[in-house]
Design a protein around this motif. Structure first.
Motif: not given
Ligand SMILES: Nc1ncnc2c1ncn2[C@@H]1O[C@H](COP(=O)(O)OP(=O)(O)OP(=O)(O)O)[C@@H](O)[C@H]1O
Ligand code: SF4
Ligand SMILES: [Mg+2]
Lengths: 326, 327
Positions: A116-117, A165, A113, A168-169, A121, A95, A97, A89-90, A103-104
């Motif tokens: 971190e993401t 978003v 954010q 981020l995805a 990964h 994904m 939404f 995931r990620g 979503s944030l």
């Protein structure tokens, strides 16, 4: 031909409930190739979001994939242990939404954010991750990204938040992006921009897209293929030009009756009389039979599976070979 | 930020003035201050003279402002019962109450948050079920019953801990503490647990409810979909959002911990302001009662102020003035 990015085979998602087992997704099979955009349509409750959640491994318990398989680049992922699936995931599947406003996380800056993401990964230092984050914000079209990155979500407009978003995805270059109604909550004026940004970025990065939407206009514009869902099952799946201009399944015909007119959702629904059955009370035979003007004897007894017909697959007895021959 | 604090300060002053008015009314009209001060045999003339000397014949507004002026300098008159300045009495008892309140608030906050988070993250676990059932006991049993039960078990039957008092107290000059001696530490355990139980269950239930709510939020779903670790999602994202409302409520609870220490202090004969107040009520020692009222109000107002500022610091939506809402 190379293996598809995503391949779903006979996937069924069930929820045990007090009133018996509820089948939210029923024996669904499809695949998406690299760089391809698959649109998924169907009325509310058809199981579109649930299909997305199942692929990414985030069905809320006690719901579960009760049968079928999900492959990513030919590798089975629905049976991966939780920790391995988390890394998918990620990283491999991004994904998006529906609602960018929620979503944030309101308590963290966009930079926090993103970084971190990214660092979850990719093996990057905080400084490199930040550079990558600013680059991503640039890519999704946020002006003055290096300054705005330290703002909190509430300081952005809805359209800008959805761009965040998307960033981020996409921040770890996933191979597949599942976008669940990414523009439904946005102003009509920014919807097209958001779709453009998403389409452009995925094309650049070669990511496949599964785009869940109610908007047939969007499907017509950017999807390569479209899957029509009804009561948890695939009704029809095939190339956009075929399905839209020459729908085979009676339900698809009803859905497409409104394209490309500018009817509202309410008017659109009146195209097909009646409503989708409750998932705990699906009629015997074809689930669409109570609303179908073409229904005949067989439709009330046997449930049709999606079978090949004219460059696509259609779950309707009207197109069964035996039937056609007889 | 400054404007925000100034506005809150102004509101606090207003609240304190209202409380002062109530306190003054009590001071002035509950019982007769003169009758309480002079002996039974004093003549009417003597009484009248005292009345004049105390300024009780001055216009009422003037008396009120004198009361407020004195209060600002920490003067609340002389206790009828103990014949000591009220402020001295309260100050000498304050450390006991504050140590008790902080000990119990620490217990309540720590256990409340841990248990609340646990029961929210593992709702199916039998441990969660047990904790929830136990928490019902915590909110429904009256404090004095819990106190007496604890005394019976740990002081009378097991004889592990003392049943009353504060133990040996170390005088630091400006403060006297029971936390530096073994008997003091042993003494604070039972009253602190007793006082914390109600708040702890409250905080636990609050944290649990908030956390369950937050875990359903879209940004948590999105955080999971981004592949963040469970740890980052649960503690970095969910817990932080849970704590925003929890801060407010627990902060305000600290005020009630001090206020409701009255019962616990009485049960455990804890030498704090609460038991001072109870003893004063019994003999209608009005100056002490009036001062106690002001003191509790001050505690609430100050805590309120701190909570508001904390809230402001934690939540960027309040902190970052006027959303830019740009494009
Ligand atoms: N936690 C759950 N327990 C039981 N049933 C559920 C649960 N979540 C969803 N469902 C059921 O699964 C079905 C499919 O829901 P899903 O969200 O996939 O629909 P959808 O096609 O995305 O609809 P929409 O267009 O409204 O988003 C719904 O009928 C819903 O009732
Ligand atoms: S199978 Fe029968 S009922 Fe179902 S869509 Fe086709 S014709 Fe209609
Ligand atoms: Mg949905």
């Amino acid at each position: 031909m190379s293996t598809p990015v995503l391949s779903v085979e006979g996937m069924t998602v069930q929820f045990p409930t007090r009133r018996g087992i509820l089948t939210a997704v029923d024996d669904v099979s499809f695949s998406i190739k690299a760089g391809e955009v698959l649109g998924v349509v169907g009325e509310s409750g058809a199981g579109k979001s649930m299909t997305g959640s199942a692929i990414i491994g985030l069905i809320e318990p006690p719901g579960r994939i009760s049968s079928g398989q999900v492959f990513l680049h030919g590798e089975r992922i629905d049976t991966l242990p939780a920790e391995k699936m988390r890394r998918v995931r990620g990283r491999k599947i991004g994904m998006i939404f529906q609602d960018p406003l929620t979503s944030l996380n309101p308590l963290y800056t966009v930079a926090e954010q993103l970084v971190e993401t990214i660092r979850t990964h990719l093996p990057l230092s905080a400084a490199d991750a930040r550079k990558r984050a600013i680059g991503l914000l640039d890519d999704v079209g946020i002006p003055d990204a290096s300054r705005r990155i330290d703002d909190y979500p509430h300081q952005f407009s809805g359209g800008m938040r959805q761009r965040v978003v998307i960033a981020l995805a996409l921040c770890a270059d996933p191979d597949l992006v599942i976008a669940d109604e990414p523009t439904t909550a946005l102003d009509v004026s920014v919807q097209a921009q958001i779709i453009d940004v998403m389409k452009k970025l995925c094309a650049e990065k070669g990511a496949a897209i599964m785009l869940i939407t109610h908007d047939m206009g969007v499907i017509a514009e950017i999807a390569d293929r479209v899957a029509v869902m009804y009561a948890g099952r695939l009704a029809e799946i095939g190339p956009v030009r075929k399905v839209i201009s020459d729908a085979a399944h009676p339900y698809t015909k009803g859905l497409m009756g409104s394209i490309p007119s500018l009817l509202s959702d309410a008017e659109r629904l009146t195209q097909i009389p009646g409503s989708m059955p409750r998932l705990t009370a699906i009629p015997q035979g074809c689930p669409f039979n109570p609303r179908c003007s073409y229904a005949f004897d067989r439709c009330y007894i046997e449930r049709p599976d999606p079978l090949p017909h004219d460059e696509r697959r259609v779950a309707c007895w009207l197109y069964d070979k035996e039937e056609a021959l007889s | 930020m400054l404007a925000f604090i100034l506005k809150r300060l102004a509101q606090s002053v207003l609240v304190m003035l209202v409380v002062a008015l109530i306190s003054f009314t009590m001071f002035r009209y509950v019982g007769d201050p003169v009758a309480s001060l002079v002996s039974q045999e004093a003549s009417i003339a003597d009484q009248e003279q005292l009345r004049e000397r105390l300024g009780l014949n001055d216009p009422i507004v003037e008396q009120f402002f004198r009361f407020v002026g004195n209060a600002l300098q920490g003067q609340f008159g002389i206790s009828y019962r103990l014949q000591q300045p009220v402020s001295e009495l309260i100050l000498s008892r304050l450390p006991a109450t504050i140590e008790l309140a902080f000990a119990s608030a620490t217990i309540a906050l720590t256990l409340g948050i841990i248990l609340g988070v646990f029961t929210a993250l593992k709702p199916q676990s039998p441990v969660s079920g047990g904790v929830m059932a136990f928490s019902l006991v915590g909110v429904s049993l009256p404090t004095f019953l819990i106190g007496i039960a604890l005394i019976y078990i740990f002081a009378v039957e097991l004889q592990w801990l003392p049943s009353f008092g504060r133990g040996d107290v170390v005088d630091l000059g400006w403060w006297n503490t029971g936390l530096l001696s073994e008997s003091g530490l042993r003494s604070i355990i039972l009253p602190a647990i007793t006082l914390s139980l109600f708040q702890m269950t409250l905080i636990m239930r609050l944290v649990r409810a908030e956390m369950l709510e937050v875990l359903r939020a879209d940004y948590i779903k999105f955080a999971r979909a981004r592949g963040l670790t469970d740890r980052a999602v649960n503690f970095g994202h969910a817990l932080k959002n849970t704590l925003v409302p929890v801060i407010t409520i627990t902060g305000l609870q600290l005020g009630s911990v001090i206020a409701f220490a009255i019962i616990t202090e009485t049960v455990f004969q804890w030498p704090g302001v609460g038991s001072l107040f109870i003893n004063s009520v019994a003999v209608v020692d009005v100056p002490v009662m009036a001062a106690y009222l002001m003191f509790i109000a001050l505690v609430f107002v100050v805590i309120n102020l701190i909570v508001d500022i904390l809230y402001y610091l934690v939540d960027p939506r309040l902190r970052v003035g006027g959303a830019r809402g740009g494009h």
